[in-house]
Motif scaffolding. Structure first.
Motif, PDB file in Angstrom:
ATOM      1  N   ILE A  13       0.542  -1.446  -0.390  1.00 34.75           N
ATOM      2  CA  ILE A  13      -0.034  -0.318  -0.100  1.00 34.75           C
ATOM      3  C   ILE A  13       0.848   1.267  -0.038  1.00 34.75           C
ATOM      4  N   GLY A  56      -1.827   3.949   7.947  1.00 36.25           N
ATOM      5  CA  GLY A  56      -1.838   5.532   7.942  1.00 36.25           C
ATOM      6  C   GLY A  56      -1.554   6.603   6.935  1.00 36.25           C
ATOM      7  N   LYS A  59      -0.563   7.103   2.701  1.00 40.11           N
ATOM      8  CA  LYS A  59      -1.101   8.014   2.567  1.00 40.11           C
ATOM      9  C   LYS A  59      -0.801   9.569   3.106  1.00 40.11           C
ATOM     10  N   MET A  72      -8.628   2.575   6.480  1.00 38.52           N
ATOM     11  CA  MET A  72      -8.360   2.401   5.839  1.00 38.52           C
ATOM     12  C   MET A  72      -8.428   0.553   6.295  1.00 38.52           C
ATOM     13  N   GLU A  75     -11.704  -0.568   5.865  1.00 39.40           N
ATOM     14  CA  GLU A  75     -12.265  -1.062   4.526  1.00 39.40           C
ATOM     15  C   GLU A  75     -11.473  -2.417   3.880  1.00 39.40           C
TER      16      GLU A  75
END
Length: 167
Positions: A13, A56, A59, A72, A75
């Motif tokens: 990610i 996180g 991002k 995140m 999700e």
């Protein structure tokens, strides 16, 4: 400590290598704390929460990384207990009024479960991937926020609640 799956996820990610080094160090400290506390704790939850607490940061590196990370994780279908660890690990916890002042959604971000408290405290005992003493961490809090900031008292309380771990 098996962590290949979680580390692979963080890499996939886009978490920076320094973040990955940090979460591994947090997991080691958190599990060490878990071995010393006098109450029963879920060590696997602590391991997972520690490794994923900064998801996180893929991002954002702002204070909102906890909120973004919790979103995140939710999700991705992660266990709600891990989502709460991610959301509540910032500082020594942040009450709703302070959260609003920091630009976070209005709600409490205070660690509640023993596992949440251990991960939050372990995170506070690191500078990057370097383990710091309680005294050094406390001084960092005071320097960053001011000696009279309520977070300093929360940091002290959190330390006392989990048994005053020392490396």
């Amino acid at each position: 400590m098996k962590s290949e799956k979680e580390i692979s996820l963080l890499k996939d990610i886009g978490c920076p290598d320094k973040v990955i080094e940090h979460v591994i160090a947090v997991a080691e400290v958190a599990l060490s704390i878990a071995d010393e506390v006098k109450i029963p704790v879920d060590k696997e939850l602590i391991r997972l929460g520690s490794l994923l607490h900064d998801i996180g940061r893929a991002k954002t590196h702002g204070i909102d990384h906890a909120v973004v990370g919790a979103e995140m994780a939710a999700e991705l279908g992660m266990d709600e207990r891990i989502v709460r660890i991610i959301e509540r690990h910032i500082g020594a916890g942040i009450p709703a009024d302070e959260a609003r002042a920091l630009g976070l959604p209005y709600k409490d971000y205070l660690p509640i479960s023993p596992e949440e408290k251990i991960v939050a405290h372990a995170d506070n005992l690191l500078s990057g991937s370097r383990v710091t003493s309680f005294e050094e961490s406390l001084q960092r809090f005071k320097n960053l926020l001011g000696i009279d900031h309520p977070a300093v008292e929360r940091f002290l309380k959190l330390h006392d609640e989990i048994g005053g771990w020392k490396r």
